[in-house]
Structure formats: C-alpha cells, structure tokens
Design a protein around this motif. Structure first.
Motif, PDB file in Angstrom:
ATOM      1  N   GLY A  89      -5.577   5.368   6.008  1.00 37.31           N
ATOM      2  CA  GLY A  89      -5.993   4.002   6.284  1.00 37.31           C
ATOM      3  C   GLY A  89      -4.881   3.002   6.528  1.00 37.31           C
ATOM      4  O   GLY A  89      -5.141   1.872   6.930  1.00 37.31           O
TER       5      GLY A  89
ATOM      6  N   TRP B 201       0.828  -1.205   0.000  1.00 38.08           N
ATOM      7  CA  TRP B 201       0.000   0.000   0.000  1.00 38.08           C
ATOM      8  C   TRP B 201       0.863   1.255   0.000  1.00 38.08           C
ATOM      9  O   TRP B 201       0.516   2.267  -0.599  1.00 38.08           O
ATOM     10  CB  TRP B 201      -0.958   0.002   1.190  1.00 38.08           C
ATOM     11  CG  TRP B 201      -2.168  -0.846   0.937  1.00 38.08           C
ATOM     12  CD1 TRP B 201      -2.424  -2.069   1.464  1.00 38.08           C
ATOM     13  CD2 TRP B 201      -3.259  -0.553   0.060  1.00 38.08           C
ATOM     14  NE1 TRP B 201      -3.615  -2.546   0.975  1.00 38.08           N
ATOM     15  CE2 TRP B 201      -4.145  -1.637   0.124  1.00 38.08           C
ATOM     16  CE3 TRP B 201      -3.577   0.525  -0.762  1.00 38.08           C
ATOM     17  CZ2 TRP B 201      -5.329  -1.678  -0.612  1.00 38.08           C
ATOM     18  CZ3 TRP B 201      -4.758   0.490  -1.482  1.00 38.08           C
ATOM     19  CH2 TRP B 201      -5.614  -0.598  -1.412  1.00 38.08           C
TER      20      TRP B 201
ATOM     21  N   ALA C  49      -6.637  10.505  -3.203  1.00 34.94           N
ATOM     22  CA  ALA C  49      -6.459   9.057  -3.067  1.00 34.94           C
ATOM     23  C   ALA C  49      -5.226   8.732  -2.226  1.00 34.94           C
ATOM     24  O   ALA C  49      -5.271   7.849  -1.365  1.00 34.94           O
ATOM     25  CB  ALA C  49      -6.347   8.417  -4.448  1.00 34.94           C
TER      26      ALA C  49
ATOM     27  N   LEU D 219      -6.054   9.427   1.442  1.00 30.37           N
ATOM     28  CA  LEU D 219      -6.921   8.409   2.023  1.00 30.37           C
ATOM     29  C   LEU D 219      -6.160   7.111   2.284  1.00 30.37           C
ATOM     30  O   LEU D 219      -6.392   6.438   3.291  1.00 30.37           O
ATOM     31  CB  LEU D 219      -8.125   8.157   1.118  1.00 30.37           C
ATOM     32  CG  LEU D 219      -9.113   9.311   1.036  1.00 30.37           C
ATOM     33  CD1 LEU D 219     -10.203   9.005   0.009  1.00 30.37           C
ATOM     34  CD2 LEU D 219      -9.711   9.614   2.386  1.00 30.37           C
ATOM     35  N   ILE D 220      -5.253   6.755   1.387  1.00 24.10           N
ATOM     36  CA  ILE D 220      -4.440   5.564   1.608  1.00 24.10           C
ATOM     37  C   ILE D 220      -3.573   5.748   2.846  1.00 24.10           C
ATOM     38  O   ILE D 220      -3.462   4.858   3.687  1.00 24.10           O
ATOM     39  CB  ILE D 220      -3.581   5.240   0.376  1.00 24.10           C
ATOM     40  CG1 ILE D 220      -4.470   4.714  -0.750  1.00 24.10           C
ATOM     41  CG2 ILE D 220      -2.495   4.226   0.708  1.00 24.10           C
ATOM     42  CD1 ILE D 220      -3.746   4.534  -2.067  1.00 24.10           C
TER      43      ILE D 220
ATOM     44  N   THR E 114       1.909   1.872  -3.492  1.00 28.83           N
ATOM     45  CA  THR E 114       0.776   2.450  -4.217  1.00 28.83           C
ATOM     46  C   THR E 114       0.647   3.933  -3.906  1.00 28.83           C
ATOM     47  O   THR E 114       0.413   4.752  -4.808  1.00 28.83           O
ATOM     48  CB  THR E 114      -0.520   1.704  -3.850  1.00 28.83           C
ATOM     49  OG1 THR E 114      -0.348   0.319  -4.118  1.00 28.83           O
ATOM     50  CG2 THR E 114      -1.702   2.251  -4.615  1.00 28.83           C
TER      51      THR E 114
ATOM     52  N   ALA F  15     -11.973   1.703  -4.231  1.00 29.12           N
ATOM     53  CA  ALA F  15     -11.637   3.123  -4.332  1.00 29.12           C
ATOM     54  C   ALA F  15     -10.415   3.336  -5.214  1.00 29.12           C
ATOM     55  O   ALA F  15     -10.376   4.273  -6.025  1.00 29.12           O
ATOM     56  CB  ALA F  15     -11.393   3.712  -2.945  1.00 29.12           C
ATOM     57  N   LEU F  16      -9.429   2.475  -5.085  1.00 25.06           N
ATOM     58  CA  LEU F  16      -8.242   2.593  -5.927  1.00 25.06           C
ATOM     59  C   LEU F  16      -8.581   2.326  -7.392  1.00 25.06           C
ATOM     60  O   LEU F  16      -8.101   3.024  -8.291  1.00 25.06           O
ATOM     61  CB  LEU F  16      -7.160   1.625  -5.443  1.00 25.06           C
ATOM     62  CG  LEU F  16      -5.808   1.743  -6.120  1.00 25.06           C
ATOM     63  CD1 LEU F  16      -5.226   3.134  -5.929  1.00 25.06           C
ATOM     64  CD2 LEU F  16      -4.861   0.685  -5.582  1.00 25.06           C
TER      65      LEU F  16
ATOM     66  N   PRO G 158      -9.660  -6.144   1.865  1.00 27.93           N
ATOM     67  CA  PRO G 158      -9.804  -4.677   1.805  1.00 27.93           C
ATOM     68  C   PRO G 158     -10.652  -4.242   0.614  1.00 27.93           C
ATOM     69  O   PRO G 158     -10.177  -3.552  -0.294  1.00 27.93           O
ATOM     70  CB  PRO G 158      -8.359  -4.204   1.684  1.00 27.93           C
ATOM     71  CG  PRO G 158      -7.681  -5.299   0.936  1.00 27.93           C
ATOM     72  CD  PRO G 158      -8.348  -6.567   1.409  1.00 27.93           C
TER      73      PRO G 158
ATOM     74  N   ARG H 296     -13.189  -2.101   0.180  1.00 29.04           N
ATOM     75  CA  ARG H 296     -13.394  -0.663  -0.031  1.00 29.04           C
ATOM     76  C   ARG H 296     -12.143  -0.012  -0.594  1.00 29.04           C
ATOM     77  O   ARG H 296     -12.234   0.803  -1.515  1.00 29.04           O
ATOM     78  CB  ARG H 296     -13.788   0.026   1.270  1.00 29.04           C
ATOM     79  CG  ARG H 296     -15.197  -0.262   1.710  1.00 29.04           C
ATOM     80  CD  ARG H 296     -15.528   0.503   2.933  1.00 29.04           C
ATOM     81  NE  ARG H 296     -14.602   0.052   3.994  1.00 29.04           N
ATOM     82  CZ  ARG H 296     -14.609   0.473   5.225  1.00 29.04           C
ATOM     83  NH1 ARG H 296     -15.471   1.376   5.590  1.00 29.04           N
ATOM     84  NH2 ARG H 296     -13.759   0.004   6.111  1.00 29.04           N
ATOM     85  N   GLU H 297     -10.986  -0.368  -0.045  1.00 29.30           N
ATOM     86  CA  GLU H 297      -9.741   0.243  -0.496  1.00 29.30           C
ATOM     87  C   GLU H 297      -9.447  -0.102  -1.952  1.00 29.30           C
ATOM     88  O   GLU H 297      -9.067   0.758  -2.741  1.00 29.30           O
ATOM     89  CB  GLU H 297      -8.567  -0.192   0.392  1.00 29.30           C
ATOM     90  CG  GLU H 297      -8.630   0.345   1.801  1.00 29.30           C
ATOM     91  CD  GLU H 297      -9.305  -0.615   2.764  1.00 29.30           C
ATOM     92  OE1 GLU H 297     -10.034  -1.522   2.311  1.00 29.30           O
ATOM     93  OE2 GLU H 297      -9.115  -0.437   3.979  1.00 29.30           O
TER      94      GLU H 297
ATOM     95  N   ARG I 278      -5.257  -0.458   8.628  1.00 33.25           N
ATOM     96  CA  ARG I 278      -5.164  -1.697   7.844  1.00 33.25           C
ATOM     97  C   ARG I 278      -4.125  -2.647   8.442  1.00 33.25           C
ATOM     98  O   ARG I 278      -4.335  -3.852   8.512  1.00 33.25           O
ATOM     99  CB  ARG I 278      -4.802  -1.358   6.394  1.00 33.25           C
ATOM    100  CG  ARG I 278      -4.727  -2.539   5.506  1.00 33.25           C
ATOM    101  CD  ARG I 278      -6.129  -3.038   5.169  1.00 33.25           C
ATOM    102  NE  ARG I 278      -6.021  -4.376   4.633  1.00 33.25           N
ATOM    103  CZ  ARG I 278      -6.861  -5.351   4.920  1.00 33.25           C
ATOM    104  NH1 ARG I 278      -7.888  -5.138   5.690  1.00 33.25           N
ATOM    105  NH2 ARG I 278      -6.695  -6.533   4.421  1.00 33.25           N
TER     106      ARG I 278
END
Length: 116
Positions: free
Chosen positions: A71, A29, A64, A67-68, A32, A97-98, A91, A93-94, A75
């Motif tokens: 979270g 993540w 984005a 938000l990552i 990302t 969303a991505l 995950p 939702r994650e 996570r």
C-alpha cells in the motif's frame, strides 16, 4: 523526462508543499514496516521455548509488513494528489489494520508468557 521502458504513471507527482507532507507520511509508514520486521525477528527467538505458538506472531508481523509495503506507493500517490486538490483522505483502513495487528501480537505474547 520519461525514461524508456517506464510507464508514464511511474513519474513522481508534483505538489506545492514546502514541508513535503507526502514524503513524511511515506517515511513514517516505512518506519512502521521496518518495526514490524524487527518484531518478526524478535519472535523468531521464541521458537525454541514456545514451539509452534511462536509462528502465529511471526506470520501476523510478516503479513502486516507485506500489506504495508503493497500500500505504500498507492498511499503516496493519494497524498500527493490530495495536496494538489487540497483534500487528503485519512488512512482509516491502514490505521485500523495496524491497530488490530498490534492487538493480536500483544494477546499472543501475553498468552505465551503466562502459559509458558
């Protein structure tokens, strides 16, 4: 050992995974997140030719990424706790969303290139 001024909940959770699955997920993540920041920087180059249209993908990338980042700690805690309970929630939702973020960035880029 608990440090002064740090709440007890800030201690790392222990788990018995020799492959360190929660840490690998956290690192994925973070990669990302860094990629989205890189995409944002690339879209900064679009400001002179495309004007205000370039601000949309920049804002989408930054939101984005933010938000990552927000979270990530939650996570990690879920993954480490899930390792001890032998149940790790996906995950959804994650990832959704991505996926939406990538789709919006792609559509905006295609529209900008075709109209420009």
């Amino acid at each position: 050992m608990i440090r002064r001024g740090h709440p007890v909940s800030s201690r790392p959770l222990r788990h018995d995974d020799p492959g360190l699955q929660p840490e690998r997920t956290l690192l994925a993540w973070r990669r990302t997140l860094l990629t989205l920041i890189g995409v944002c920087l690339l879209f900064l180059r679009w400001i002179p030719p495309f004007g205000l249209m370039a601000l949309l993908p920049i804002m989408v990338s930054l939101v984005a990424a933010m938000l990552i980042q927000i979270g990530l700690n939650a996570r990690y805690r879920k993954s480490a706790k899930g390792m001890t309970q032998e149940r790790i929630p996906a995950p959804l939702r994650e990832v959704a969303a991505l996926g939406c973020t990538v789709m919006v960035l792609s559509v905006v880029a295609i529209v900008a290139v075709v109209s420009g």
